[in-house]
Design a protein around this motif. Sequence first.
Motif, mmCIF file in Angstrom:
data_model
loop_
_atom_site.group_PDB
_atom_site.id
_atom_site.type_symbol
_atom_site.label_atom_id
_atom_site.label_comp_id
_atom_site.label_asym_id
_atom_site.label_seq_id
_atom_site.Cartn_x
_atom_site.Cartn_y
_atom_site.Cartn_z
ATOM 1 N N THR A 1 18.826 -55.825 74.057
ATOM 2 C CA THR A 1 17.290 -55.666 74.610
ATOM 3 C C THR A 1 16.765 -54.796 73.394
ATOM 4 O OG1 THR A 1 17.575 -55.702 77.056
ATOM 5 C CG2 THR A 1 15.250 -54.760 76.896
ATOM 6 N N LYS A 2 17.108 -53.314 73.336
ATOM 7 C CA LYS A 2 16.083 -52.474 71.916
ATOM 8 C C LYS A 2 16.878 -53.314 71.085
ATOM 9 C CE LYS A 2 17.059 -48.433 74.251
ATOM 10 N NZ LYS A 2 15.508 -48.055 74.933
ATOM 11 N N GLY A 3 17.529 -54.047 70.624
ATOM 12 C CA GLY A 3 17.524 -54.687 69.351
ATOM 13 C C GLY A 3 16.382 -55.587 69.132
ATOM 14 N N LEU A 4 15.890 -56.720 70.071
ATOM 15 C CA LEU A 4 15.294 -57.598 70.215
ATOM 16 C C LEU A 4 13.672 -56.686 70.213
ATOM 17 C CD1 LEU A 4 15.759 -59.550 73.409
ATOM 18 C CD2 LEU A 4 15.914 -60.142 70.569
ATOM 19 N N VAL A 5 13.514 -55.841 70.502
ATOM 20 C CA VAL A 5 12.454 -55.609 70.176
ATOM 21 C C VAL A 5 12.087 -54.660 68.667
ATOM 22 C CG1 VAL A 5 10.827 -52.603 70.998
ATOM 23 C CG2 VAL A 5 11.445 -54.534 72.530
ATOM 24 N N ALA A 6 12.875 -53.806 68.131
ATOM 25 C CA ALA A 6 13.715 -53.718 67.066
ATOM 26 C C ALA A 6 12.697 -54.728 65.813
ATOM 27 C CB ALA A 6 15.014 -53.093 66.438
ATOM 28 N N VAL A 7 13.754 -55.914 66.060
ATOM 29 C CA VAL A 7 13.486 -56.941 65.344
ATOM 30 C C VAL A 7 11.889 -57.317 65.542
ATOM 31 C CG1 VAL A 7 13.947 -59.416 65.113
ATOM 32 C CG2 VAL A 7 16.013 -58.097 66.005
ATOM 33 N N ILE A 8 11.115 -57.292 66.265
ATOM 34 C CA ILE A 8 10.035 -57.148 66.349
ATOM 35 C C ILE A 8 8.582 -56.108 65.337
ATOM 36 C CG2 ILE A 8 7.408 -57.436 67.622
ATOM 37 C CD1 ILE A 8 9.251 -58.587 69.574
ATOM 38 N N LEU B 1 19.207 -46.330 64.389
ATOM 39 C CA LEU B 1 18.985 -45.821 65.364
ATOM 40 C C LEU B 1 19.299 -46.605 67.078
ATOM 41 C CD1 LEU B 1 17.205 -42.235 64.563
ATOM 42 C CD2 LEU B 1 19.272 -42.266 64.810
ATOM 43 N N ILE B 2 18.784 -47.465 66.746
ATOM 44 C CA ILE B 2 19.390 -48.792 67.031
ATOM 45 C C ILE B 2 20.232 -48.830 68.525
ATOM 46 C CG2 ILE B 2 19.443 -50.902 67.836
ATOM 47 C CD1 ILE B 2 17.609 -52.216 65.854
ATOM 48 N N ILE B 3 21.065 -48.128 67.602
ATOM 49 C CA ILE B 3 23.406 -47.803 68.321
ATOM 50 C C ILE B 3 22.944 -46.884 69.337
ATOM 51 C CG2 ILE B 3 25.275 -47.414 67.448
ATOM 52 C CD1 ILE B 3 24.961 -48.854 64.873
ATOM 53 N N ALA B 4 21.987 -46.152 68.368
ATOM 54 C CA ALA B 4 22.434 -44.641 69.418
ATOM 55 C C ALA B 4 21.922 -44.784 70.966
ATOM 56 C CB ALA B 4 22.348 -43.011 68.492
ATOM 57 N N ASN B 5 20.551 -45.912 70.222
ATOM 58 C CA ASN B 5 19.530 -45.607 71.748
ATOM 59 C C ASN B 5 19.628 -46.536 72.638
ATOM 60 O OD1 ASN B 5 17.798 -44.007 70.623
ATOM 61 N ND2 ASN B 5 16.070 -45.414 69.245
ATOM 62 N N GLY B 6 20.438 -47.358 71.701
ATOM 63 C CA GLY B 6 21.262 -48.406 73.152
ATOM 64 C C GLY B 6 22.329 -47.534 74.192
ATOM 65 N N ILE B 7 23.006 -46.212 73.870
ATOM 66 C CA ILE B 7 24.261 -45.626 74.049
ATOM 67 C C ILE B 7 23.604 -44.676 75.169
ATOM 68 C CG2 ILE B 7 25.955 -43.779 73.787
ATOM 69 C CD1 ILE B 7 26.649 -45.413 71.515
ATOM 70 N N SER B 8 22.425 -44.277 74.215
ATOM 71 C CA SER B 8 21.845 -42.980 75.605
ATOM 72 C C SER B 8 21.543 -43.600 76.861
ATOM 73 C CB SER B 8 20.651 -42.506 74.087
ATOM 74 O OG SER B 8 20.761 -42.082 73.580
ATOM 75 N N PRO B 9 20.352 -44.497 77.377
ATOM 76 C CA PRO B 9 20.248 -44.451 78.848
ATOM 77 C C PRO B 9 21.045 -44.922 79.269
ATOM 78 C CG PRO B 9 19.777 -46.228 77.039
ATOM 79 C CD PRO B 9 19.973 -45.053 76.655
ATOM 80 N N VAL B 10 22.729 -45.511 79.338
ATOM 81 C CA VAL B 10 23.469 -45.325 79.987
ATOM 82 C C VAL B 10 24.411 -44.541 80.581
ATOM 83 C CG1 VAL B 10 25.716 -47.389 80.264
ATOM 84 C CG2 VAL B 10 23.391 -47.884 78.963
ATOM 85 N N LYS C 1 30.857 -39.150 69.337
ATOM 86 C CA LYS C 1 31.248 -39.795 67.522
ATOM 87 C C LYS C 1 31.484 -40.882 67.333
ATOM 88 C CE LYS C 1 34.977 -36.985 68.580
ATOM 89 N NZ LYS C 1 36.051 -36.037 68.391
ATOM 90 N N ALA C 2 31.083 -42.196 68.195
ATOM 91 C CA ALA C 2 31.345 -43.342 67.620
ATOM 92 C C ALA C 2 30.617 -43.913 67.955
ATOM 93 C CB ALA C 2 31.865 -44.412 70.146
ATOM 94 N N SER C 3 29.155 -43.338 68.279
ATOM 95 C CA SER C 3 27.595 -43.437 67.799
ATOM 96 C C SER C 3 27.563 -43.487 66.100
ATOM 97 C CB SER C 3 27.059 -43.070 68.462
ATOM 98 O OG SER C 3 25.714 -42.763 67.884
ATOM 99 N N LEU C 4 28.047 -42.006 65.602
ATOM 100 C CA LEU C 4 28.066 -41.879 64.464
ATOM 101 C C LEU C 4 28.981 -42.607 63.538
ATOM 102 C CD1 LEU C 4 27.793 -40.254 61.728
ATOM 103 C CD2 LEU C 4 29.409 -38.588 62.515
ATOM 104 N N LEU C 5 29.910 -43.374 63.803
ATOM 105 C CA LEU C 5 30.552 -43.968 63.515
ATOM 106 C C LEU C 5 30.075 -45.707 62.721
ATOM 107 C CD1 LEU C 5 33.587 -44.741 62.046
ATOM 108 C CD2 LEU C 5 34.375 -45.404 64.487
ATOM 109 N N PHE C 6 29.357 -46.033 63.845
ATOM 110 C CA PHE C 6 28.839 -47.252 63.361
ATOM 111 C C PHE C 6 27.715 -46.976 62.779
ATOM 112 C CE2 PHE C 6 31.553 -48.360 67.656
ATOM 113 C CZ PHE C 6 31.799 -49.323 66.706
ATOM 114 N N SER C 7 27.371 -45.784 63.567
ATOM 115 C CA SER C 7 25.953 -45.905 62.034
ATOM 116 C C SER C 7 25.912 -45.386 60.990
ATOM 117 C CB SER C 7 24.946 -44.547 62.812
ATOM 118 O OG SER C 7 24.459 -44.811 64.409
#
Length: 416
Positions: A11-18, A243-252, A275-281
Amino acid sequence: MFKNILHSLLTKGLVAVINFFLLIVSARYLVVSSRGEISIFVLNLTIIQIVNEVYTGYTLIYFIPKFDLKKLFISGIIYSLIFSSLSNAIIVFLNRQVQGFEWLGYFISLLIIINTFNCVLILGKEKVKRYNFLNLLQPLLLLIGLAFYIVVLKEFTFRAYLFPLLFSFVVAILISGFTVFEIIRHEKAGKIFNVKPILVNGFLCQAGILMHIFCNRYSYYLFSTNAQVGLYSSASSLIESVLIIANGISPVLLARVANQGNTQKSTEITLSLSKASLLFSLLAVAVIFLLPEDFFVYVLGSGFTGTKQLMVLYAPGILMISLFSIITNYFSAIGRLNVVLLCNSFGFVVTLALAPVLITKYNIPGAAYTANIAYLVIAVTVYFSFFKISKLPLRRLFSLKQDYKNIKELIVSKND
């Protein structure tokens, strides 16, 4: 939980693309100074929205099932009218609004605030599909409107962004307002209502957000030209897409910890996801670094030469955010918003002290240096607070085996 994280990322990825296409279109077809005016205007809107969301922001979700919804709505509208007017008046008095657009800025800010308030109420009543639809619709309408102004009307100034922005929120507020009225119409009356806890929680949350934003955006006010603002803000926006990665993890994570409470399992998974967020970022940043400077100049236009250099300079700060933002959501979930505010305040104080000095000495790169140092300070204080509150041993910070075990458990878990 793992499936929820993937859905949130999508979801956040689609908004980020726009938003990415919005940046490209506005940067490529509007002059750099207009891009700077957009950045200043959006920053002012963000500040006004933060002030108003002390009452109408996402911390309100906690109170929606417990309080009288009609009273929440009416008091929220009154609060928005009063504080939106005061906030706009202060920005105009300080001469920080884009010249000639003061009244339109006020009207747009009010639309944004009330629409966001409606979306909070919609989400609080678990109308998730309508909430996601509204979050996608508004930026999509803005992109279509911007393209119409540029291609059809041949308008290449700040107005080409401003009027589509106005239109997109008029449409969004009509839909969100209709949905809220329908919810209120079917809501049972007689629930309690208390303003004080809403304001206390909201103030702590929004003050922390404001301090965080100013760690980088405060520099916009110190640049000597709108063109400098346009160049730096564009570079910042591009690298912040990581930050799409961190923003996707955070609300869940926020929802999971809020439901499970401050347990040993919650602290373990929070640290592992951080730490996973840091790695993928880090991997995402590496991909961006492989792109040549000519790519960004081609995408954004010749006026944006030096964009990649600024992205590279600002990247360490983005990696720090990807690391500590997961932890700050954990603090929010366990009701320790005061810790988030304190840590972000340290970063903001660093920004106030260093930004004027470093920007004077190094020009635009000085803003990136300032943001990096500020976010490093926040990261250190957040992690120190996390280990102190959770009582995890410090050696756990370096235990990758436990992190692998925690993430694997999330993936195979059927409890979503």
